[in-house]
Design a protein around this motif. Structure first.
Motif, mmCIF file in Angstrom:
data_model
loop_
_atom_site.group_PDB
_atom_site.id
_atom_site.type_symbol
_atom_site.label_atom_id
_atom_site.label_comp_id
_atom_site.label_asym_id
_atom_site.label_seq_id
_atom_site.Cartn_x
_atom_site.Cartn_y
_atom_site.Cartn_z
ATOM 1 N N GLU A 48 0.832 -1.210 0.000
ATOM 2 C CA GLU A 48 0.000 0.000 0.000
ATOM 3 C C GLU A 48 0.868 1.262 0.000
ATOM 4 O O GLU A 48 0.525 2.241 -0.667
ATOM 5 C CB GLU A 48 -0.943 0.010 1.207
ATOM 6 N N GLU A 49 1.975 1.241 0.717
ATOM 7 C CA GLU A 49 2.904 2.383 0.686
ATOM 8 C C GLU A 49 3.432 2.593 -0.732
ATOM 9 O O GLU A 49 3.517 3.735 -1.199
ATOM 10 C CB GLU A 49 4.064 2.152 1.657
ATOM 11 N N ASN A 109 -12.409 -6.808 1.743
ATOM 12 C CA ASN A 109 -13.402 -5.828 1.285
ATOM 13 C C ASN A 109 -12.757 -4.492 0.936
ATOM 14 O O ASN A 109 -13.167 -3.834 -0.019
ATOM 15 C CB ASN A 109 -14.509 -5.672 2.326
ATOM 16 N N PHE A 110 -11.743 -4.109 1.679
ATOM 17 C CA PHE A 110 -10.996 -2.892 1.364
ATOM 18 C C PHE A 110 -10.315 -3.029 0.002
ATOM 19 O O PHE A 110 -10.401 -2.133 -0.842
ATOM 20 C CB PHE A 110 -9.962 -2.616 2.461
ATOM 21 N N GLU A 111 -9.678 -4.165 -0.226
ATOM 22 C CA GLU A 111 -8.989 -4.392 -1.492
ATOM 23 C C GLU A 111 -9.973 -4.440 -2.659
ATOM 24 O O GLU A 111 -9.693 -3.901 -3.734
ATOM 25 C CB GLU A 111 -8.161 -5.682 -1.436
ATOM 26 N N LYS A 112 -11.129 -5.064 -2.463
ATOM 27 C CA LYS A 112 -12.135 -5.116 -3.533
ATOM 28 C C LYS A 112 -12.662 -3.719 -3.866
ATOM 29 O O LYS A 112 -12.846 -3.397 -5.045
ATOM 30 C CB LYS A 112 -13.290 -6.037 -3.134
ATOM 31 N N SER A 113 -12.890 -2.904 -2.852
ATOM 32 C CA SER A 113 -13.373 -1.535 -3.099
ATOM 33 C C SER A 113 -12.329 -0.729 -3.855
ATOM 34 O O SER A 113 -12.655 0.008 -4.785
ATOM 35 C CB SER A 113 -13.715 -0.842 -1.778
ATOM 36 N N SER A 114 -11.082 -0.873 -3.453
ATOM 37 C CA SER A 114 -9.992 -0.178 -4.140
ATOM 38 C C SER A 114 -9.892 -0.644 -5.584
ATOM 39 O O SER A 114 -9.764 0.167 -6.508
ATOM 40 C CB SER A 114 -8.658 -0.427 -3.431
ATOM 41 N N LEU A 115 -9.966 -1.944 -5.793
ATOM 42 C CA LEU A 115 -9.878 -2.512 -7.136
ATOM 43 C C LEU A 115 -10.970 -1.954 -8.046
ATOM 44 O O LEU A 115 -10.692 -1.506 -9.162
ATOM 45 C CB LEU A 115 -9.970 -4.041 -7.070
ATOM 46 N N LEU A 116 -12.189 -1.938 -7.583
ATOM 47 C CA LEU A 116 -13.290 -1.425 -8.401
ATOM 48 C C LEU A 116 -13.094 0.055 -8.722
ATOM 49 O O LEU A 116 -13.321 0.491 -9.851
ATOM 50 C CB LEU A 116 -14.630 -1.650 -7.701
ATOM 51 N N GLU A 137 -3.685 -5.032 -7.172
ATOM 52 C CA GLU A 137 -4.856 -5.157 -6.304
ATOM 53 C C GLU A 137 -5.555 -6.494 -6.535
ATOM 54 O O GLU A 137 -6.045 -7.115 -5.592
ATOM 55 C CB GLU A 137 -5.826 -3.995 -6.527
ATOM 56 N N LYS A 138 -5.594 -6.951 -7.775
ATOM 57 C CA LYS A 138 -6.182 -8.263 -8.061
ATOM 58 C C LYS A 138 -5.434 -9.354 -7.308
ATOM 59 O O LYS A 138 -6.043 -10.289 -6.779
ATOM 60 C CB LYS A 138 -6.141 -8.560 -9.564
ATOM 61 N N LYS A 139 -4.117 -9.243 -7.282
ATOM 62 C CA LYS A 139 -3.317 -10.229 -6.551
ATOM 63 C C LYS A 139 -3.623 -10.190 -5.058
ATOM 64 O O LYS A 139 -3.665 -11.228 -4.402
ATOM 65 C CB LYS A 139 -1.828 -10.018 -6.817
ATOM 66 N N HIS A 140 -3.830 -8.991 -4.521
ATOM 67 C CA HIS A 140 -4.206 -8.886 -3.107
ATOM 68 C C HIS A 140 -5.541 -9.584 -2.859
ATOM 69 O O HIS A 140 -5.686 -10.339 -1.894
ATOM 70 C CB HIS A 140 -4.316 -7.419 -2.679
ATOM 71 N N VAL A 141 -6.514 -9.315 -3.719
ATOM 72 C CA VAL A 141 -7.839 -9.918 -3.557
ATOM 73 C C VAL A 141 -7.736 -11.440 -3.644
ATOM 74 O O VAL A 141 -8.263 -12.159 -2.790
ATOM 75 C CB VAL A 141 -8.836 -9.362 -4.609
ATOM 76 N N LYS A 142 -7.042 -11.938 -4.662
ATOM 77 C CA LYS A 142 -6.905 -13.389 -4.825
ATOM 78 C C LYS A 142 -6.162 -14.005 -3.637
ATOM 79 O O LYS A 142 -6.553 -15.058 -3.137
ATOM 80 C CB LYS A 142 -6.180 -13.730 -6.123
ATOM 81 N N GLY A 143 -5.100 -13.348 -3.193
ATOM 82 C CA GLY A 143 -4.323 -13.872 -2.076
ATOM 83 C C GLY A 143 -5.122 -13.913 -0.791
ATOM 84 O O GLY A 143 -5.112 -14.920 -0.067
ATOM 85 N N LEU A 144 -5.822 -12.825 -0.501
ATOM 86 C CA LEU A 144 -6.638 -12.797 0.714
ATOM 87 C C LEU A 144 -7.772 -13.815 0.645
ATOM 88 O O LEU A 144 -8.072 -14.502 1.630
ATOM 89 C CB LEU A 144 -7.194 -11.392 0.951
#
Length: 161
Positions: A48-49, A109-116, A137-144
């Motif tokens: 995120e940084e 949910n934070f990552e999905k909102s950011s992705l959209l 961000e997709k990788k974050h969503v998939k990983g989580l």
């Protein structure tokens, strides 16, 4: 949101990435007794940084053409994504201790909102740097999601799941 623009959408992304980094750092502290969770949240905080810096650079390089959204229908979707609860001030601030599942779900949910939001932004300005952030961000969503569903470890953006 009286005056919503590409510039304000990217400024929101910068702010959100900064708050996300702090949110994940706080979760790493909260789960200090669980090395796996600490590593997950520290990696997400670092990512995120990095994203905050990348969006700041994008903001500095915006062209007049990218800033001109007059009559651009996708602006409505972008404005709708900015209304997500995760973009409200203080939503990621420290709260009562979360259990592991709730912390991971909030992160997801934070990552999905950011992705959209980033997809809607890129639909308007079609920017290579934003495309790269979307992939991250997709990788974050998939990983989580994988962690939540299978209790697997998350190895960061370099993971090839």
């Amino acid at each position: 949101m009286d005056t919503f623009s590409i510039k304000s959408a990217i400024e929101l992304a910068v702010k959100t990435e900064k708050e996300g980094a702090q949110f994940y750092a706080n979760l790493a502290k909260q789960f200090s007794d669980n090395d796996d969770l600490v590593q997950i949240f520290l990696q997400l905080s670092k990512d995120e940084e990095d994203h905050e810096k990348q969006f700041s650079q994008i903001l500095q390089r915006l062209t007049d053409k990218e800033l001109n959204t007059e009559g651009n229908e996708p602006m409505y979707l972008l404005q709708a994504t900015a209304a997500s609860e995760f973009f409200k001030p203080g939503i990621l601030k420290a709260e009562a201790k979360l259990d592991t599942r709730d912390a991971l779900l909030k992160a997801l949910n934070f990552e999905k909102s950011s992705l959209l939001h980033y997809i809607a932004l890129n639909d308007i300005i079609n920017n290579t740097s934003i495309k790269a952030l979307i992939e991250a961000e997709k990788k974050h969503v998939k990983g989580l999601m994988k962690i939540i569903l299978t209790d697997s470890k998350f190895r960061g953006l370099s993971d090839s799941w």
